[in-house]
Write a protein that holds these residues in place. Structure first.
Motif, PDB file in Angstrom:
ATOM      1  N   ARG A  74       0.838  -1.209   0.000  1.00  0.00           N
ATOM      2  CA  ARG A  74       0.000   0.000   0.000  1.00  0.00           C
ATOM      3  C   ARG A  74       0.868   1.252   0.000  1.00  0.00           C
ATOM      4  NH1 ARG A  74      -2.590  -0.332   4.922  1.00  0.00           N
ATOM      5  NH2 ARG A  74      -0.821   0.822   5.777  1.00  0.00           N
ATOM      6  N   SER A  75       1.881   1.298   0.870  1.00  0.00           N
ATOM      7  CA  SER A  75       2.760   2.468   0.935  1.00  0.00           C
ATOM      8  C   SER A  75       3.490   2.679  -0.383  1.00  0.00           C
ATOM      9  CB  SER A  75       3.775   2.302   2.074  1.00  0.00           C
ATOM     10  OG  SER A  75       3.125   2.223   3.314  1.00  0.00           O
ATOM     11  N   LEU A  76       3.944   1.597  -0.971  1.00  0.00           N
ATOM     12  CA  LEU A  76       4.660   1.679  -2.245  1.00  0.00           C
ATOM     13  C   LEU A  76       3.723   2.162  -3.347  1.00  0.00           C
ATOM     14  CD1 LEU A  76       7.345   1.189  -3.650  1.00  0.00           C
ATOM     15  CD2 LEU A  76       6.819  -1.258  -3.691  1.00  0.00           C
ATOM     16  N   GLY A  77       2.486   1.654  -3.358  1.00  0.00           N
ATOM     17  CA  GLY A  77       1.510   2.086  -4.358  1.00  0.00           C
ATOM     18  C   GLY A  77       1.163   3.551  -4.226  1.00  0.00           C
ATOM     19  N   VAL A  78       0.988   4.025  -3.005  1.00  0.00           N
ATOM     20  CA  VAL A  78       0.679   5.444  -2.787  1.00  0.00           C
ATOM     21  C   VAL A  78       1.851   6.315  -3.241  1.00  0.00           C
ATOM     22  CG1 VAL A  78       0.238   7.218  -1.051  1.00  0.00           C
ATOM     23  CG2 VAL A  78      -0.969   5.024  -0.922  1.00  0.00           C
ATOM     24  N   ALA A  79       3.082   5.901  -2.907  1.00  0.00           N
ATOM     25  CA  ALA A  79       4.267   6.673  -3.309  1.00  0.00           C
ATOM     26  C   ALA A  79       4.358   6.787  -4.826  1.00  0.00           C
ATOM     27  CB  ALA A  79       5.528   6.018  -2.743  1.00  0.00           C
ATOM     28  N   LEU A 130       1.207  11.968 -15.333  1.00  0.00           N
ATOM     29  CA  LEU A 130       1.165  10.749 -16.132  1.00  0.00           C
ATOM     30  C   LEU A 130      -0.185  10.039 -16.002  1.00  0.00           C
ATOM     31  CD1 LEU A 130       4.739   9.406 -15.314  1.00  0.00           C
ATOM     32  CD2 LEU A 130       3.953  10.355 -17.493  1.00  0.00           C
ATOM     33  N   ILE A 131      -0.966  10.426 -15.003  1.00  0.00           N
ATOM     34  CA  ILE A 131      -2.324   9.912 -14.854  1.00  0.00           C
ATOM     35  C   ILE A 131      -3.273  11.087 -14.669  1.00  0.00           C
ATOM     36  CG2 ILE A 131      -1.734   7.643 -13.930  1.00  0.00           C
ATOM     37  CD1 ILE A 131      -2.125   8.696 -11.133  1.00  0.00           C
ATOM     38  N   ALA A 132      -4.539  10.858 -14.897  1.00  0.00           N
ATOM     39  CA  ALA A 132      -5.534  11.934 -14.819  1.00  0.00           C
ATOM     40  C   ALA A 132      -5.598  12.498 -13.402  1.00  0.00           C
ATOM     41  CB  ALA A 132      -6.893  11.394 -15.234  1.00  0.00           C
ATOM     42  N   PRO A 133      -5.801  13.799 -13.248  1.00  0.00           N
ATOM     43  CA  PRO A 133      -5.794  14.424 -11.918  1.00  0.00           C
ATOM     44  C   PRO A 133      -6.873  13.902 -10.989  1.00  0.00           C
ATOM     45  CG  PRO A 133      -6.525  15.974 -13.622  1.00  0.00           C
ATOM     46  CD  PRO A 133      -5.980  14.786 -14.322  1.00  0.00           C
ATOM     47  N   GLU A 134      -7.952  13.325 -11.544  1.00  0.00           N
ATOM     48  CA  GLU A 134      -9.011  12.817 -10.667  1.00  0.00           C
ATOM     49  C   GLU A 134      -8.671  11.452 -10.073  1.00  0.00           C
ATOM     50  OE1 GLU A 134     -10.303  11.930 -14.992  1.00  0.00           O
ATOM     51  OE2 GLU A 134      -9.418  13.589 -13.858  1.00  0.00           O
ATOM     52  N   VAL A 135      -7.581  10.835 -10.526  1.00  0.00           N
ATOM     53  CA  VAL A 135      -7.176   9.553  -9.954  1.00  0.00           C
ATOM     54  C   VAL A 135      -6.594   9.788  -8.567  1.00  0.00           C
ATOM     55  CG1 VAL A 135      -5.625   7.580 -10.175  1.00  0.00           C
ATOM     56  CG2 VAL A 135      -6.747   8.507 -12.206  1.00  0.00           C
ATOM     57  N   ASN A 136      -7.023   8.984  -7.618  1.00  0.00           N
ATOM     58  CA  ASN A 136      -6.548   9.100  -6.245  1.00  0.00           C
ATOM     59  C   ASN A 136      -5.346   8.181  -6.044  1.00  0.00           C
ATOM     60  OD1 ASN A 136      -6.221   8.910  -3.411  1.00  0.00           O
ATOM     61  ND2 ASN A 136      -8.394   9.354  -3.075  1.00  0.00           N
ATOM     62  N   SER A 137      -4.237   8.727  -5.572  1.00  0.00           N
ATOM     63  CA  SER A 137      -3.043   7.897  -5.366  1.00  0.00           C
ATOM     64  C   SER A 137      -3.308   6.777  -4.360  1.00  0.00           C
ATOM     65  CB  SER A 137      -1.868   8.753  -4.887  1.00  0.00           C
ATOM     66  OG  SER A 137      -2.141   9.343  -3.626  1.00  0.00           O
ATOM     67  N   HIS A 138      -4.245   7.000  -3.440  1.00  0.00           N
ATOM     68  CA  HIS A 138      -4.561   5.962  -2.455  1.00  0.00           C
ATOM     69  C   HIS A 138      -5.319   4.802  -3.093  1.00  0.00           C
ATOM     70  CE1 HIS A 138      -3.081   7.876   1.240  1.00  0.00           C
ATOM     71  NE2 HIS A 138      -3.352   9.007   0.615  1.00  0.00           N
ATOM     72  N   ASP A 139      -5.998   5.058  -4.221  1.00  0.00           N
ATOM     73  CA  ASP A 139      -6.621   3.941  -4.934  1.00  0.00           C
ATOM     74  C   ASP A 139      -5.554   3.019  -5.514  1.00  0.00           C
ATOM     75  OD1 ASP A 139      -9.140   4.776  -4.346  1.00  0.00           O
ATOM     76  OD2 ASP A 139      -9.534   5.720  -6.283  1.00  0.00           O
ATOM     77  N   ILE A 140      -4.477   3.615  -6.021  1.00  0.00           N
ATOM     78  CA  ILE A 140      -3.367   2.787  -6.510  1.00  0.00           C
ATOM     79  C   ILE A 140      -2.762   2.003  -5.351  1.00  0.00           C
ATOM     80  CG2 ILE A 140      -1.065   2.858  -7.560  1.00  0.00           C
ATOM     81  CD1 ILE A 140      -2.018   5.206  -9.243  1.00  0.00           C
ATOM     82  N   GLY A 141      -2.659   2.644  -4.192  1.00  0.00           N
ATOM     83  CA  GLY A 141      -2.189   1.944  -3.002  1.00  0.00           C
ATOM     84  C   GLY A 141      -3.093   0.773  -2.636  1.00  0.00           C
ATOM     85  N   LEU A 142      -4.400   0.964  -2.778  1.00  0.00           N
ATOM     86  CA  LEU A 142      -5.346  -0.106  -2.462  1.00  0.00           C
ATOM     87  C   LEU A 142      -5.216  -1.287  -3.420  1.00  0.00           C
ATOM     88  CD1 LEU A 142      -8.647   1.783  -1.548  1.00  0.00           C
ATOM     89  CD2 LEU A 142      -7.511   0.064  -0.136  1.00  0.00           C
ATOM     90  N   ILE A 143      -5.020  -1.000  -4.703  1.00  0.00           N
ATOM     91  CA  ILE A 143      -4.856  -2.078  -5.687  1.00  0.00           C
ATOM     92  C   ILE A 143      -3.639  -2.924  -5.338  1.00  0.00           C
ATOM     93  CG2 ILE A 143      -4.368  -2.615  -8.112  1.00  0.00           C
ATOM     94  CD1 ILE A 143      -5.858   0.014  -8.815  1.00  0.00           C
ATOM     95  N   VAL A 144      -2.523  -2.249  -5.050  1.00  0.00           N
ATOM     96  CA  VAL A 144      -1.298  -2.979  -4.720  1.00  0.00           C
ATOM     97  C   VAL A 144      -1.462  -3.711  -3.394  1.00  0.00           C
ATOM     98  CG1 VAL A 144       1.189  -2.815  -4.362  1.00  0.00           C
ATOM     99  CG2 VAL A 144       0.081  -1.304  -6.012  1.00  0.00           C
ATOM    100  N   GLN A 145      -2.147  -3.085  -2.442  1.00  0.00           N
ATOM    101  CA  GLN A 145      -2.374  -3.757  -1.169  1.00  0.00           C
ATOM    102  C   GLN A 145      -3.209  -5.014  -1.363  1.00  0.00           C
ATOM    103  OE1 GLN A 145      -4.744  -1.622   1.760  1.00  0.00           O
ATOM    104  NE2 GLN A 145      -3.762  -2.725   3.445  1.00  0.00           N
TER     105      GLN A 145
END
Length: 444
Positions: free
Chosen positions: A71-76, A86-101
């Protein structure tokens, strides 16, 4: 590859469901955590089978810790993707953290009892029983199907569990999002792939023939780079899941070694200091226990390794997004820390993995696994025989598998996979108990 597709939140097996509290990736996380297969990891070996010390890692505690680091790595990485636009501004970095988690939590969900010894025990049984007068009916299998059985693989079993056998039996499994499913797949090929044939003795793959159609749909939904017929590049976030696992087991195998009295504090602390890089561990005083002192070192080591793996992701960003990166992130970090990782690996191999009691139980795992497969595959052979007649014993043996037991309509390959599902899903304790019962030496 395009991030809008790579972060596809639609589900395999079912479309979106309305939920005012959780988004789709939160739902992935929760479905994994509350699944029986995940719960059983609490009684499955990480490194030390049937450890009496409650501080030693099981597959469950390992998976939870990998999920936290992931999760920490995904958020970073998500924050850096946003800052570089590189990604749309509406994308939440914590969502990427959740996917990796979520993918990190599920990365070991397919591992059998007794850790890697269990994997090798299952492979050994199928190899021995493929010979003349063995129990496996090789004539009823295609070459690819036979290889899937000969090379039982926890990674492929994991994809089968989350996409097929858990919760919604053969109707989507956990029905996870395409983004999470793609991030879970570390080796996006099957048992007959050239990459597998080139790694004799260390074969790794993530897709059984039975799930190849599922992964093809996942790859198409995510827009993964196609490298040939049925051959796709890895999802970029799978490199973060892999790094989280690598970080945890390199560090925590040594922590377990110290806990069991196999290693000294000073030799473990020396390696942890290398992994801390320029970050200084918090000094909690010499009066603290070795366990507490090491926690301070571990915290800084995790922080530094996460930062460096995120940096390595962007060092290789173009290769990763083009599907051309063939390395891993932990081996792409700074020289000092990379040397620390190698030192940790060597110390664990020479001083921790060779512990006598561990070896004794692993050798015993072969007998337990063989007893289970002997009985179950014999029953399958009767079921798939010319007349399909089942003896009373075989009927009762297959009934142990509950609703997942094979029937007359299934192919021999699918029937064997069902047996593997049952055996691989067992905890260490249950596998030993059932092997004793089936072997006629159990106690009531």
């Amino acid at each position: 590859m395009d991030w809008q597709q790579l972060l596809n939140s639609h589900r395999y097996g079912r479309e979106h469901l309305a939920d005012e509290i959780r988004n789709e990736f939160h739902r992935d996380h929760d479905r994994i955590v509350f699944s029986p297969a995940f719960r059983r990891l609490g009684k499955k070996t990480q490194v030390h089978p049937l450890a009496s010390n409650d501080h030693i890692h099981t597959r469950l505690t390992h998976s939870i810790e990998v999920g936290s680091v992931g999760r920490s790595l995904g958020v970073a990485v998500g924050q850096e993707l946003l800052s570089r636009q590189l990604i749309a501004p509406e994308v939440n970095s914590h969502d990427i953290g959740l996917i990796v988690q979520a993918s990190s939590l599920a990365h070991d969900i397919g591992n059998p009892p007794f850790g890697h010894a269990g994997e090798f025990a299952i492979r050994d049984w199928y190899a021995r029983n493929s010979l003349d007068k063995g129990l496996l009916r090789v004539d009823k299998l295609s070459e690819v199907e036979h290889r899937d059985l000969l090379l039982f693989e926890g990674n492929a079993q994991g994809l089968r569990i989350v996409s097929q056998t858990e919760n919604h039996l053969f109707d989507g499994g956990l029905r996870l999002s395409y983004a999470t499913l793609g991030s879970l797949v570390k080796y996006p090929w099957g048992s007959s792939h050239p990459e597998v044939r080139a790694r004799e003795g260390n074969e790794k793959y993530s897709i059984y023939q039975a799930e190849s159609h599922i992964y093809q749909r996942v790859a198409e939904q995510l827009g993964l780079v196609a490298k040939g017929k049925g051959d796709y590049a890895r999802h970029p976030l799978s490199y973060l899941m892999e790094a989280a696992d690598d970080i945890c087991y390199r560090i925590l195998d040594l922590e377990d070694g110290l806990e069991m009295g196999l290693l000294r504090f000073d030799e473990v602390a020396e390696i942890f200091l290398q992994l801390c890089g320029e970050l200084k561990p918090i000094d909690i005083g010499p009066e603290a226990s070795d366990r507490r002192r090491l926690m301070a070192f571990r915290s800084r080591a995790f922080e530094n390794m996460i930062n460096q793996c995120a940096e390595a992701f962007f060092d290789h960003y173009d290769e990763i997004m083009a599907g051309n990166f063939t390395g891993d992130l932990v081996n792409s970090i700074h020289d000092k820390e990379r040397a620390g990782v190698k030192a940790a690996q060597l110390l664990a191999k020479t001083r921790v993995f060779s512990q006598a009691s561990k070896v004794e139980i692993e050798v015993g795992a072969y007998t337990a696994i063989a007893t289970l497969l002997d009985a179950l595959i014999k029953s399958v052979n009767e079921l798939k025989g010319a007349d399909g007649h089942l003896s009373y014993r075989s009927q009762r043996t297959l009934q142990l598998m509950g609703p997942s037991q094979p029937d007359h309509t299934m192919s021999y390959y699918e029937s064997c996979l069902r047996v593997n599902d049952f055996v691989a899903g067992m905890t260490d304790n249950y596998a030993l108990y059932l092997a004793r019962q089936i072997g006629g030496v159990g106690r009531s």
